[in-house]
Design a protein around this motif. Structure first.
Motif, mmCIF file in Angstrom:
data_model
loop_
_atom_site.group_PDB
_atom_site.id
_atom_site.type_symbol
_atom_site.label_atom_id
_atom_site.label_comp_id
_atom_site.label_asym_id
_atom_site.label_seq_id
_atom_site.Cartn_x
_atom_site.Cartn_y
_atom_site.Cartn_z
ATOM 1 N N ALA A 18 29.060 -58.407 -9.372
ATOM 2 C CA ALA A 18 28.377 -58.137 -10.641
ATOM 3 C C ALA A 18 27.854 -59.429 -11.265
ATOM 4 C CB ALA A 18 29.319 -57.419 -11.605
ATOM 5 N N VAL A 19 28.640 -60.481 -11.220
ATOM 6 C CA VAL A 19 28.203 -61.769 -11.767
ATOM 7 C C VAL A 19 27.042 -62.320 -10.951
ATOM 8 C CG1 VAL A 19 28.936 -64.177 -12.092
ATOM 9 C CG2 VAL A 19 30.397 -62.312 -12.864
ATOM 10 N N ALA A 20 27.092 -62.196 -9.635
ATOM 11 C CA ALA A 20 26.007 -62.678 -8.783
ATOM 12 C C ALA A 20 24.713 -61.912 -9.070
ATOM 13 C CB ALA A 20 26.394 -62.552 -7.315
ATOM 14 N N ILE A 21 24.803 -60.599 -9.249
ATOM 15 C CA ILE A 21 23.611 -59.795 -9.558
ATOM 16 C C ILE A 21 23.063 -60.166 -10.930
ATOM 17 C CG2 ILE A 21 22.839 -57.454 -10.085
ATOM 18 C CD1 ILE A 21 24.650 -56.490 -7.819
ATOM 19 N N PHE A 22 23.933 -60.416 -11.889
ATOM 20 C CA PHE A 22 23.482 -60.820 -13.216
ATOM 21 C C PHE A 22 22.743 -62.146 -13.168
ATOM 22 C CE2 PHE A 22 24.268 -63.280 -17.104
ATOM 23 C CZ PHE A 22 23.575 -62.491 -18.000
ATOM 24 N N PHE A 23 23.306 -63.136 -12.479
ATOM 25 C CA PHE A 23 22.637 -64.436 -12.396
ATOM 26 C C PHE A 23 21.332 -64.343 -11.609
ATOM 27 C CE2 PHE A 23 26.804 -66.341 -13.559
ATOM 28 C CZ PHE A 23 26.351 -67.014 -14.695
ATOM 29 N N TRP A 24 21.266 -63.478 -10.598
ATOM 30 C CA TRP A 24 20.011 -63.276 -9.882
ATOM 31 C C TRP A 24 18.944 -62.687 -10.814
ATOM 32 C CZ3 TRP A 24 17.740 -58.461 -9.234
ATOM 33 C CH2 TRP A 24 16.559 -58.464 -8.513
ATOM 34 N N ALA A 25 19.348 -61.731 -11.646
ATOM 35 C CA ALA A 25 18.409 -61.100 -12.568
ATOM 36 C C ALA A 25 17.895 -62.108 -13.591
ATOM 37 C CB ALA A 25 19.060 -59.912 -13.257
ATOM 38 N N VAL A 26 18.776 -62.965 -14.094
ATOM 39 C CA VAL A 26 18.351 -63.976 -15.057
ATOM 40 C C VAL A 26 17.429 -64.983 -14.385
ATOM 41 C CG1 VAL A 26 19.157 -65.895 -16.484
ATOM 42 C CG2 VAL A 26 20.349 -63.707 -16.554
ATOM 43 N N LYS A 27 17.760 -65.378 -13.178
ATOM 44 C CA LYS A 27 16.960 -66.383 -12.464
ATOM 45 C C LYS A 27 15.581 -65.845 -12.086
ATOM 46 C CE LYS A 27 19.025 -69.638 -9.791
ATOM 47 N NZ LYS A 27 19.687 -70.179 -8.613
ATOM 48 N N SER A 28 15.456 -64.555 -11.819
ATOM 49 C CA SER A 28 14.173 -63.978 -11.424
ATOM 50 C C SER A 28 13.415 -63.401 -12.623
ATOM 51 C CB SER A 28 14.377 -62.910 -10.359
ATOM 52 O OG SER A 28 15.105 -61.833 -10.886
ATOM 53 N N ASP A 29 13.780 -63.810 -13.849
ATOM 54 C CA ASP A 29 13.085 -63.441 -15.090
ATOM 55 C C ASP A 29 13.049 -61.938 -15.334
ATOM 56 O OD1 ASP A 29 12.621 -66.097 -15.672
ATOM 57 O OD2 ASP A 29 10.704 -66.132 -14.599
ATOM 58 N N GLN A 30 14.102 -61.245 -15.040
ATOM 59 C CA GLN A 30 14.157 -59.807 -15.300
ATOM 60 C C GLN A 30 14.311 -59.503 -16.786
ATOM 61 O OE1 GLN A 30 13.929 -57.270 -12.986
ATOM 62 N NE2 GLN A 30 13.351 -58.898 -11.589
ATOM 63 N N PHE A 31 14.767 -60.481 -17.578
ATOM 64 C CA PHE A 31 15.025 -60.242 -18.989
ATOM 65 C C PHE A 31 13.968 -60.876 -19.881
ATOM 66 C CE2 PHE A 31 19.283 -60.154 -16.999
ATOM 67 C CZ PHE A 31 19.556 -58.832 -17.237
ATOM 68 N N GLU A 32 12.810 -61.242 -19.353
ATOM 69 C CA GLU A 32 11.739 -61.819 -20.146
ATOM 70 C C GLU A 32 10.939 -60.727 -20.827
ATOM 71 O OE1 GLU A 32 11.158 -65.124 -20.663
ATOM 72 O OE2 GLU A 32 13.026 -65.405 -19.579
ATOM 73 N N ASP A 33 10.524 -60.973 -22.049
ATOM 74 C CA ASP A 33 9.648 -60.086 -22.820
ATOM 75 C C ASP A 33 10.190 -58.661 -22.904
ATOM 76 O OD1 ASP A 33 7.548 -59.443 -24.389
ATOM 77 O OD2 ASP A 33 6.107 -59.256 -22.756
ATOM 78 N N LEU A 34 11.361 -58.525 -23.470
ATOM 79 C CA LEU A 34 11.996 -57.211 -23.588
ATOM 80 C C LEU A 34 11.296 -56.315 -24.608
ATOM 81 C CD1 LEU A 34 15.745 -58.232 -23.483
ATOM 82 C CD2 LEU A 34 14.374 -57.249 -21.662
ATOM 83 N N GLU A 35 10.674 -56.906 -25.622
ATOM 84 C CA GLU A 35 10.027 -56.105 -26.664
ATOM 85 C C GLU A 35 8.823 -55.338 -26.117
ATOM 86 O OE1 GLU A 35 10.964 -55.576 -29.823
ATOM 87 O OE2 GLU A 35 12.767 -56.697 -29.344
ATOM 88 N N ARG A 36 7.968 -55.996 -25.355
ATOM 89 C CA ARG A 36 6.761 -55.339 -24.849
ATOM 90 C C ARG A 36 7.117 -54.259 -23.839
ATOM 91 N NH1 ARG A 36 3.283 -56.486 -20.387
ATOM 92 N NH2 ARG A 36 4.739 -58.139 -19.914
ATOM 93 N N GLU A 37 8.046 -54.519 -22.962
ATOM 94 C CA GLU A 37 8.412 -53.532 -21.944
ATOM 95 C C GLU A 37 9.072 -52.306 -22.564
ATOM 96 O OE1 GLU A 37 7.455 -53.584 -18.854
ATOM 97 O OE2 GLU A 37 6.476 -55.483 -19.243
ATOM 98 N N GLY A 38 9.832 -52.501 -23.620
ATOM 99 C CA GLY A 38 10.429 -51.351 -24.303
ATOM 100 C C GLY A 38 9.393 -50.513 -25.014
ATOM 101 N N SER A 39 8.358 -51.144 -25.525
ATOM 102 C CA SER A 39 7.304 -50.421 -26.230
ATOM 103 C C SER A 39 6.354 -49.714 -25.272
ATOM 104 C CB SER A 39 6.498 -51.385 -27.102
ATOM 105 O OG SER A 39 7.336 -51.956 -28.065
ATOM 106 N N ASN A 40 6.234 -50.175 -24.048
ATOM 107 C CA ASN A 40 5.328 -49.551 -23.083
ATOM 108 C C ASN A 40 5.706 -48.103 -22.808
ATOM 109 O OD1 ASN A 40 3.711 -51.757 -22.799
ATOM 110 N ND2 ASN A 40 4.638 -52.458 -20.897
ATOM 111 N N ILE A 41 6.951 -47.791 -22.898
ATOM 112 C CA ILE A 41 7.399 -46.426 -22.659
ATOM 113 C C ILE A 41 6.959 -45.512 -23.803
ATOM 114 C CG2 ILE A 41 9.449 -44.971 -22.436
ATOM 115 C CD1 ILE A 41 10.843 -47.376 -21.185
ATOM 116 N N LEU A 42 6.980 -46.047 -25.017
ATOM 117 C CA LEU A 42 6.726 -45.224 -26.192
ATOM 118 C C LEU A 42 5.246 -44.998 -26.471
ATOM 119 C CD1 LEU A 42 9.368 -46.802 -28.560
ATOM 120 C CD2 LEU A 42 9.557 -44.711 -27.227
#
Length: 63
Positions: A18-42
């Motif tokens: 779980a820690v390895a997957i979390f650090f991979w997600a952070v390193k590959s910019d999975q958590f960038e620009d959360l506001e725009r991606e959340g609004s795209n659904i709406l």
């Protein structure tokens, strides 16, 4: 009691994965620009279609 000696290493392996997957997600910019991606659904980005499908079906039935 002997099962604890097997469950603790298995739990540690799950935590390490779980820690390895979390650090991979952070390193590959999975958590960038959360506001725009959340609004795209709406909100619909189609410029020609500003009404929702529900409103369209109600207006078509009224005519």
């Amino acid at each position: 009691m002997e099962i604890i000696f097997m469950l603790i290493p298995i739990a540690m392996i799950f935590v390490a994965i779980a820690v390895a997957i979390f650090f991979w997600a952070v390193k590959s910019d999975q958590f960038e620009d959360l506001e725009r991606e959340g609004s795209n659904i709406l909100f619909d980005d189609d410029d020609n279609n500003n009404e929702s499908p529900v409103v369209k079906s109600v207006t078509k039935d009224d005519n």
